[in-house]
Design a protein around this motif. Structure first.
Motif, PDB file in Angstrom:
ATOM      1  N   MET A 110       0.854  -1.204   0.000  1.00 40.44           N
ATOM      2  CA  MET A 110       0.000   0.000   0.000  1.00 40.44           C
ATOM      3  C   MET A 110       0.881   1.242   0.000  1.00 40.44           C
ATOM      4  N   VAL A 111       0.566   2.203  -0.843  1.00 40.69           N
ATOM      5  CA  VAL A 111       1.313   3.456  -0.896  1.00 40.69           C
ATOM      6  C   VAL A 111       0.894   4.346   0.261  1.00 40.69           C
ATOM      7  N   ILE A 112       1.855   4.887   0.990  1.00 37.77           N
ATOM      8  CA  ILE A 112       1.575   5.727   2.152  1.00 37.77           C
ATOM      9  C   ILE A 112       1.661   7.190   1.748  1.00 37.77           C
ATOM     10  N   PRO A 113       0.645   8.003   2.060  1.00 42.99           N
ATOM     11  CA  PRO A 113       0.712   9.433   1.727  1.00 42.99           C
ATOM     12  C   PRO A 113       1.926  10.089   2.352  1.00 42.99           C
ATOM     13  N   ALA A 114       2.502  11.052   1.643  1.00 43.34           N
ATOM     14  CA  ALA A 114       3.689  11.730   2.150  1.00 43.34           C
ATOM     15  C   ALA A 114       3.457  12.339   3.511  1.00 43.34           C
ATOM     16  N   ARG A 115       2.267  12.850   3.741  1.00 40.40           N
ATOM     17  CA  ARG A 115       2.002  13.519   5.007  1.00 40.40           C
ATOM     18  C   ARG A 115       2.060  12.563   6.184  1.00 40.40           C
ATOM     19  N   ARG A 116       1.957  11.242   5.927  1.00 38.87           N
ATOM     20  CA  ARG A 116       2.006  10.266   7.001  1.00 38.87           C
ATOM     21  C   ARG A 116       3.406  10.122   7.585  1.00 38.87           C
ATOM     22  N   ALA A 168       0.212   9.933  -2.404  1.00 40.17           N
ATOM     23  CA  ALA A 168      -1.213   9.619  -2.508  1.00 40.17           C
ATOM     24  C   ALA A 168      -1.970  10.828  -2.019  1.00 40.17           C
ATOM     25  N   ARG A 169      -3.250  10.896  -2.298  1.00 39.09           N
ATOM     26  CA  ARG A 169      -3.996  12.116  -1.987  1.00 39.09           C
ATOM     27  C   ARG A 169      -4.351  12.227  -0.521  1.00 39.09           C
ATOM     28  N   GLY A 170      -4.512  11.121   0.203  1.00 39.08           N
ATOM     29  CA  GLY A 170      -4.851  11.251   1.613  1.00 39.08           C
ATOM     30  C   GLY A 170      -5.617  10.058   2.137  1.00 39.08           C
ATOM     31  N   THR A 171      -6.288  10.278   3.262  1.00 40.04           N
ATOM     32  CA  THR A 171      -6.962   9.202   3.971  1.00 40.04           C
ATOM     33  C   THR A 171      -8.423   9.562   4.227  1.00 40.04           C
ATOM     34  N   ILE A 172      -9.310   8.601   4.012  1.00 35.38           N
ATOM     35  CA  ILE A 172     -10.733   8.755   4.299  1.00 35.38           C
ATOM     36  C   ILE A 172     -11.120   7.754   5.377  1.00 35.38           C
ATOM     37  N   ALA A 173     -11.807   8.235   6.404  1.00 34.88           N
ATOM     38  CA  ALA A 173     -12.268   7.376   7.492  1.00 34.88           C
ATOM     39  C   ALA A 173     -13.729   7.024   7.285  1.00 34.88           C
ATOM     40  N   LEU A 174     -14.055   5.768   7.514  1.00 38.01           N
ATOM     41  CA  LEU A 174     -15.440   5.296   7.498  1.00 38.01           C
ATOM     42  C   LEU A 174     -15.792   4.893   8.920  1.00 38.01           C
ATOM     43  N   VAL A 175     -16.799   5.552   9.489  1.00 42.36           N
ATOM     44  CA  VAL A 175     -17.199   5.302  10.881  1.00 42.36           C
ATOM     45  C   VAL A 175     -18.535   4.575  10.876  1.00 42.36           C
ATOM     46  N   LEU A 176     -18.566   3.394  11.525  1.00 35.72           N
ATOM     47  CA  LEU A 176     -19.750   2.539  11.542  1.00 35.72           C
ATOM     48  C   LEU A 176     -20.194   2.295  12.978  1.00 35.72           C
ATOM     49  N   ARG A 198     -10.636   3.045  -2.734  1.00 34.30           N
ATOM     50  CA  ARG A 198      -9.487   2.419  -3.391  1.00 34.30           C
ATOM     51  C   ARG A 198      -9.352   2.908  -4.831  1.00 34.30           C
ATOM     52  N   ALA A 199     -10.477   3.051  -5.535  1.00 30.26           N
ATOM     53  CA  ALA A 199     -10.438   3.507  -6.929  1.00 30.26           C
ATOM     54  C   ALA A 199      -9.861   4.914  -7.047  1.00 30.26           C
ATOM     55  N   ALA A 200     -10.054   5.729  -6.006  1.00 32.99           N
ATOM     56  CA  ALA A 200      -9.555   7.106  -6.018  1.00 32.99           C
ATOM     57  C   ALA A 200      -8.158   7.227  -5.417  1.00 32.99           C
ATOM     58  N   SER A 201      -7.537   6.084  -5.087  1.00 28.95           N
ATOM     59  CA  SER A 201      -6.161   6.044  -4.554  1.00 28.95           C
ATOM     60  C   SER A 201      -6.022   6.708  -3.190  1.00 28.95           C
ATOM     61  N   TYR A 202      -7.060   6.620  -2.386  1.00 33.12           N
ATOM     62  CA  TYR A 202      -6.970   7.070  -1.000  1.00 33.12           C
ATOM     63  C   TYR A 202      -6.718   5.874  -0.094  1.00 33.12           C
ATOM     64  N   LEU A 203      -6.209   6.156   1.088  1.00 34.28           N
ATOM     65  CA  LEU A 203      -6.150   5.147   2.137  1.00 34.28           C
ATOM     66  C   LEU A 203      -7.509   5.078   2.830  1.00 34.28           C
ATOM     67  N   HIS A 204      -7.815   3.923   3.400  1.00 33.27           N
ATOM     68  CA  HIS A 204      -9.122   3.688   4.015  1.00 33.27           C
ATOM     69  C   HIS A 204      -8.924   3.327   5.477  1.00 33.27           C
TER      70      HIS A 204
END
Length: 336
Positions: A1-7, A68-76, A96-102
């Protein structure tokens, strides 16, 4: 998995950007989460300074050195309900299709845990999708001021979201039961604080009043199989001839208990669930339910969130997804 630079870099804070611009941190937050609330000049000043300091956010123009562009959180609310797994599949595919981390978080039906996670993640991720949130509108809006936020199955003033029309499907279910001769119908309610339960109950109650059906409400239950069994005992005491459950998990738990009690479904009691989760079609008997496209809702919510990354328009909107009644063997005509 590619890690965003900001990470792998120290994260620049909103306070640091505010000090460099000579404005309040709340102004920076508004500019980065809702540009319509600041002047074009102020927006340009803040975003330019943020990029200069190395602040990285999906709201800012992409940089060449970003991996990568960044990270999106899904809260359930939980991971035990198959409906939430449907939402996850849809959301994850789009992320995943938009190349974000999940990042996926379950709040275990805990309101304090949900609030804590939302406030903490708002400062560490680029956007949040919240499914069936329990926290109040004010908390959701405060989180959205920091990180773009989209809701699933919740309407809140000032926030965008995707709502599945299960209330309309349940009203259709009550009409169907009435057409089968049932005039005393029970509704087993969902958790306290659930917006979804509230709108479902309102739709069922409205349909019952219009059709002159006696509606009996039963309890408040967290959606688990054991709670469905407990609700079955309460339903039997109502002497209703048909019952609608808040969701399929409760309904399937109740079916086993009805069998133990010697209550024939649908001979003695017709049963309706909601969501059409995996397993509802091969329960015993197969469950009549409202088919709710959770996977489509997950995809739509992520699309809506990503769309907000690339535009300065932060106006709120609600997209509706239709639901429909799926009739199976758990419902039948009133027996004389």
């Amino acid at each position: 998995m590619v890690i965003p630079a900001r990470r792998v870099q120290r994260r620049v804070t909103l306070t640091e950007i505010a000090e460099a611009c000579g404005v309040a941190p709340s102004t920076v937050s508004r500019a980065l989460s809702n540009p319509n609330r600041v002047s074009p000049g102020m927006y340009q000043k803040i975003t330019s300074k943020a990029q200069e300091l190395g602040y990285t956010s999906a709201l800012l123009p992409a940089r060449d050195d970003r991996l990568a562009r960044g990270t999106i959180a899904l809260v359930l609310p939980n991971l035990t309900n198959p409906f939430n797994l449907d939402v996850t599949r849809g959301a994850q595919a789009q992320i995943r299709a938009a190349s974000y981390l999940h990042l996926m978080v379950s709040t275990e039906e805990s309101l304090p845990m949900e609030e804590q996670w939302l406030r903490e993640m708002a400062r560490t991720v680029d956007g949040i999708v919240v499914s069936s949130p329990r926290v109040d509108d004010e908390t959701l809006r405060s989180v959205a001021q920091i990180a773009p936020t989209v809701l699933i199955n919740r309407e809140a003033p000032g926030l965008s979201g995707v709502v599945i029309d299960t209330p309309g499907g349940l009203a259709q279910a009550l009409q169907y039961l009435q057409s089968l001769g049932h005039t005393r119908i029970a509704y087993v309610r969902g958790p306290h604080g659930s917006w979804t339960d509230h709108v479902r109950f309102e739709a069922i109650a409205g349909a019952a009043a219009a059709l002159d059906v006696e509606l009996v409400t039963v309890g408040r239950y967290q959606p688990t199989l054991p709670n469905g069994a407990a609700a079955a005992d309460a339903v039997v005491l109502t002497r209703a001839t048909a019952c609608i459950f808040f969701n399929d998990v409760l309904a399937i738990g109740a079916l086993d208990r009805f069998r133990q009690l010697g209550v024939s479904v649908p001979g003695d009691l017709s049963v309706v669930g909601c969501d059409d989760i995996f397993g509802s079609s091969f329960s015993h008997p197969p469950l009549t339910t409202v088919t709710s496209p959770g996977e489509s809702a997950g995809r739509a919510a992520v699309d809506m969130l990503i769309g907000r990354f690339s535009t300065r328009d932060r106006s709120d909107r609600i997209d509706h997804i239709s639901a429909h009644l799926t009739v199976r063997a758990s419902t039948g005509p009133l027996q004389g």
